[in-house]
Design an enzyme around this catalytic site. Sequence first.
Site, mmCIF file in Angstrom:
data_model
loop_
_atom_site.group_PDB
_atom_site.id
_atom_site.type_symbol
_atom_site.label_atom_id
_atom_site.label_comp_id
_atom_site.label_asym_id
_atom_site.label_seq_id
_atom_site.Cartn_x
_atom_site.Cartn_y
_atom_site.Cartn_z
ATOM 1 N N GLU A 181 -32.603 20.131 3.756
ATOM 2 C CA GLU A 181 -31.319 20.770 3.472
ATOM 3 C C GLU A 181 -31.551 22.234 3.105
ATOM 4 O O GLU A 181 -32.418 22.558 2.303
ATOM 5 C CB GLU A 181 -30.603 20.057 2.322
ATOM 6 C CG GLU A 181 -29.316 20.701 1.849
ATOM 7 C CD GLU A 181 -28.282 20.853 2.944
ATOM 8 O OE1 GLU A 181 -27.752 21.978 3.108
ATOM 9 O OE2 GLU A 181 -28.010 19.851 3.649
ATOM 10 N N ASP B 250 -22.335 20.275 11.367
ATOM 11 C CA ASP B 250 -21.252 21.225 11.628
ATOM 12 C C ASP B 250 -20.943 21.230 13.124
ATOM 13 O O ASP B 250 -21.834 21.458 13.941
ATOM 14 C CB ASP B 250 -21.679 22.623 11.175
ATOM 15 C CG ASP B 250 -20.527 23.613 11.127
ATOM 16 O OD1 ASP B 250 -19.618 23.510 11.986
ATOM 17 O OD2 ASP B 250 -20.529 24.485 10.246
ATOM 18 N N TYR C 197 -19.793 12.180 3.644
ATOM 19 C CA TYR C 197 -18.743 12.584 4.583
ATOM 20 C C TYR C 197 -18.196 11.394 5.358
ATOM 21 O O TYR C 197 -16.989 11.300 5.607
ATOM 22 C CB TYR C 197 -19.292 13.621 5.576
ATOM 23 C CG TYR C 197 -19.304 15.030 5.066
ATOM 24 C CD1 TYR C 197 -18.119 15.699 4.759
ATOM 25 C CD2 TYR C 197 -20.494 15.725 4.894
ATOM 26 C CE1 TYR C 197 -18.125 16.997 4.296
ATOM 27 C CE2 TYR C 197 -20.517 17.029 4.426
ATOM 28 C CZ TYR C 197 -19.326 17.660 4.130
ATOM 29 O OH TYR C 197 -19.340 18.948 3.667
ATOM 30 N N GLU C 198 -19.075 10.503 5.738
ATOM 31 C CA GLU C 198 -18.650 9.334 6.510
ATOM 32 C C GLU C 198 -17.642 8.496 5.735
ATOM 33 O O GLU C 198 -16.615 8.073 6.275
ATOM 34 C CB GLU C 198 -19.878 8.496 6.863
ATOM 35 C CG GLU C 198 -19.569 7.276 7.709
ATOM 36 C CD GLU C 198 -20.831 6.566 8.164
ATOM 37 O OE1 GLU C 198 -20.704 5.505 8.800
ATOM 38 O OE2 GLU C 198 -21.942 7.074 7.886
#
Length: 212
Positions: free
Chosen positions: A69, A118, A193-194
């Site tokens: 990350e 993204d 996010y999922e």
Amino acid sequence: MRVRHKPWAREMLESHPQYVVSSPEQYKGNWKAVFEKDQPLHIEVGTGKGRFITEMAKANPHVNYIGIELFESVIVTALDRLIEADLPNLRLLNVNGEKLTEYFAKGDVSRVYLNFSDPWPKTRHAKRRLTYKTFLKLYEEILIDKGEIHFKTDNQGLFEYSLMSFSEYGMLLKFISLDLHNSDFEGNIMTEYEEKFSNKGFRIYRCEVQYQ
């Protein structure tokens, strides 16, 4: 992604070298030195807050994992998770995913995970998508022969683009789901996010592809 700055993040990352590898280039070609066991290595490019990679490491102790990350203020949350879980088969890298070949040699990695990257929806930004051909070449340069990419997204446009990109690169499409959460796929581990997008009714797309 809008990231709230955490001025203390850098100090926290540096204070936990047992979890965050500070000079990853020194382990290029020798990542087994970082882990307790010499076993297959899977990496997640864009690990975010670390839910996926942490749960994968818990569920698969026979695999070593690295979460990558770029943003310090994001990866500190992944570090919190790792500190709590204290997993011997998971490490974190706070580096740019565009420079993977600086840290990994050919054959170091068995699988690459790309989760909710993204989408860069504008055509002029296509080269920034993590499934663009230059990134596919990058992954190929660190993966074992016939290594795999596992890809998940809620963005239909990015998924369609990625399937085309994989196909044009000559990759084998091993698994495709156009609605993962309403399929018979077992063992899915969700990202932050999922869960968020799924709860809003968004369809989740997933595929597994292999280099030939």
